[in-house]
Design an enzyme around this catalytic site. Sequence first.
Site, PDB file in Angstrom:
ATOM      1  N   GLU A   1       0.822  -1.213   0.000  1.00 43.19           N
ATOM      2  CA  GLU A   1       0.000   0.000   0.000  1.00 43.19           C
ATOM      3  C   GLU A   1       0.855   1.263   0.000  1.00 43.19           C
ATOM      4  O   GLU A   1       0.541   2.241  -0.684  1.00 43.19           O
ATOM      5  CB  GLU A   1      -0.943   0.000   1.212  1.00 43.19           C
ATOM      6  CG  GLU A   1      -1.973  -1.120   1.218  1.00 43.19           C
ATOM      7  CD  GLU A   1      -3.071  -0.946   0.186  1.00 43.19           C
ATOM      8  OE1 GLU A   1      -3.060   0.071  -0.545  1.00 43.19           O
ATOM      9  OE2 GLU A   1      -3.942  -1.824   0.103  1.00 43.19           O
TER      10      GLU A   1
ATOM     11  N   GLU B   1     -12.108   0.299 -10.359  1.00 40.45           N
ATOM     12  CA  GLU B   1     -11.699  -0.683 -11.366  1.00 40.45           C
ATOM     13  C   GLU B   1     -12.608  -0.736 -12.593  1.00 40.45           C
ATOM     14  O   GLU B   1     -12.129  -0.954 -13.713  1.00 40.45           O
ATOM     15  CB  GLU B   1     -11.592  -2.072 -10.732  1.00 40.45           C
ATOM     16  CG  GLU B   1     -10.398  -2.247  -9.828  1.00 40.45           C
ATOM     17  CD  GLU B   1     -10.583  -1.591  -8.459  1.00 40.45           C
ATOM     18  OE1 GLU B   1      -9.567  -1.354  -7.774  1.00 40.45           O
ATOM     19  OE2 GLU B   1     -11.745  -1.308  -8.085  1.00 40.45           O
TER      20      GLU B   1
ATOM     21  N   THR C   1      -1.045   0.638 -10.353  1.00 47.02           N
ATOM     22  CA  THR C   1      -2.353   0.120  -9.942  1.00 47.02           C
ATOM     23  C   THR C   1      -3.145   1.107  -9.099  1.00 47.02           C
ATOM     24  O   THR C   1      -4.300   0.865  -8.784  1.00 47.02           O
ATOM     25  CB  THR C   1      -2.197  -1.222  -9.191  1.00 47.02           C
ATOM     26  OG1 THR C   1      -3.455  -1.887  -9.110  1.00 47.02           O
ATOM     27  CG2 THR C   1      -1.621  -1.003  -7.793  1.00 47.02           C
TER      28      THR C   1
ATOM     29  N   ARG D   1       0.538   3.805  -3.260  1.00 46.27           N
ATOM     30  CA  ARG D   1      -0.119   5.085  -2.986  1.00 46.27           C
ATOM     31  C   ARG D   1       0.906   6.212  -2.826  1.00 46.27           C
ATOM     32  O   ARG D   1       0.814   7.238  -3.501  1.00 46.27           O
ATOM     33  CB  ARG D   1      -0.981   4.980  -1.719  1.00 46.27           C
ATOM     34  CG  ARG D   1      -2.092   3.948  -1.827  1.00 46.27           C
ATOM     35  CD  ARG D   1      -3.034   4.004  -0.651  1.00 46.27           C
ATOM     36  NE  ARG D   1      -3.905   2.822  -0.582  1.00 46.27           N
ATOM     37  CZ  ARG D   1      -5.210   2.846  -0.320  1.00 46.27           C
ATOM     38  NH1 ARG D   1      -5.821   3.983  -0.110  1.00 46.27           N
ATOM     39  NH2 ARG D   1      -5.904   1.726  -0.272  1.00 46.27           N
TER      40      ARG D   1
ATOM     41  N   ASP E   1      -4.763  -9.543  -7.852  1.00 45.63           N
ATOM     42  CA  ASP E   1      -5.081  -8.745  -9.039  1.00 45.63           C
ATOM     43  C   ASP E   1      -3.900  -8.085  -9.741  1.00 45.63           C
ATOM     44  O   ASP E   1      -3.584  -8.386 -10.897  1.00 45.63           O
ATOM     45  CB  ASP E   1      -6.138  -7.688  -8.683  1.00 45.63           C
ATOM     46  CG  ASP E   1      -5.797  -6.907  -7.415  1.00 45.63           C
ATOM     47  OD1 ASP E   1      -4.795  -7.209  -6.766  1.00 45.63           O
ATOM     48  OD2 ASP E   1      -6.554  -5.973  -7.081  1.00 45.63           O
TER      49      ASP E   1
END
Length: 567
Positions: free
Chosen positions: A171, A470, A557, A175, A306
Amino acid sequence: MGRALSPRFLVAILAFLLVVFYLWPSNKDTPPVIKITKSSFDWSTVQPYHDPSPLTKPPSGVPRRLPRIQYPFPKSSKRFSDTAQAARRDAVKQTFQRNWKSYRKFAWMKDELTPLTAGSKNTFGGWAATLVDSLDTLWIMDLRTEFWEAVEAVAKIDWAVTNETSCNMFETTIRHLGGLLAAYELSGAAVLLEKAVELGDMLYAGFDTPNRMPAFWLDFRKAKNGDLLADSHVASASPGSLSLEFTRLSQITGDPKYYDATSRITELLYGSQNATKLPGMWPTFFNMRDSDLTEHSSFTLGALADSLYEYLPKMYALLGGLDRKYESMFLTAADTIKKHMLYRPMTQTNEDILFSGNVDVGWEVTLNPEGQHLGCFTGGMFALAGRLFDREDHVETGGKLARGCAWAYQAFPTGIMPEIFSMVHCETLAGCEWDENRWRREVSKDSQGFISLPKGFRNARDPSYILRPEAIESVFLLYRITGLEEYQMAAWDMFMAIEQATHTEYGNAAISSVTTTGVPIQRDSMESFWLAETLKYFYLIFSPPDLISLDDWVFNTEAHPLRIPKP
């Protein structure tokens, strides 16, 4: 007494001044000088306890000329100057500005705004996740005043100041590190790169384990003392989705250590791909401590796995096509995905759409037709890879997946698809006729007689919507790749539905159920990806296609654009 200036000379002076006025860089595009406040602990001074040498450097040589990804939109196309598209773009921007204003007032330098109570909370170390995550959105939406104010704040972040004893490697990378790198590439603000290097050095310490595989949690004390270990049971997306950001950091700084750290994971992925229980794919969980990626038997493109797959074609692009392993891994995975994981739902009108489910491998390969909003990224992934690897069949598959998610949005009363759901599926991807009795039997079995679901759905196991990006991500990518206006139309319907269901006085909030016919119950939650991803993709789909062209940028992502090297 001086001689009067001639009219011709005065005209020349005026012309010169006009040229200077129009050609001189505007203040909004000239980076102000912002000085960094260095973090109180310098991770670059921590020497590795587990020697990484020799370091693997990024592939050298002239980048290959990649195939064109974006549709060749005509530059004079009316659709980009169309007042309807401009109005839609402005509507998205206004939603962003309302949210940003509340974040600035009620949650500045905190991780998240709480949109019902006008408060704040820290969920990712307290390092201003929403602020860092939103930097490039501010730039893209031409909110320069807000952008530079945010940069001033970012320059003061101290990565050593947190109430947590560890941070989530995945994360924090997607981010914070991704956000800093993208904002630096767009704006040229050197302080953002300095902060990215500080953070990159901290995250690099997460690889200092006996086998140089990353820990899921970067425990600060253990990392400083050489006691960090990789995990024996970790979601595959975590180690598999660090490569874009670390590679770009190496490319920009010239320091190969970041690329080396993730290249070891790539080699492990490449060597194990055909040795798993579903050859071609990797299981949902890895044993990174023993460097074993083969022991588990569940497989998915949804949560926990994913972005591992998403990063394969994107890494190929970011490396200028110089590492063909990424092409090989994606194409091999795609064959397995198509064969075992994609399904066509049984619908009343036999829609030619697809979803991805989950697979368990025992005595045989078993498909569970459970879909996830998180899995909606697959449409964009297939289409992007189809262009990069000259596979029109993958572009077609991507379109069916993206249209499937757009169809699921329209199917529910709120106009939004649920977080997790299951559908009655056809035996083949060729489709099947509607069978009312079969649908009723399967709904009754799954939902204890609850029939108030859209036809074709067996359940909505998690009916919530948490402002996820998404679906619009894939719709945006398919629009840019195919040029089909149907995707813009679908995007506008999606945006209006989301805005109506999630709008609050202070921002936008997650909702408990998309199945309600009344006013949805809202939750006091607004994750940073709402501003970083969801609204960014909505804004871009209504913008001229040269704004963050897919031929020049690749998105991580978390929707942070990283520049593709050119030959």
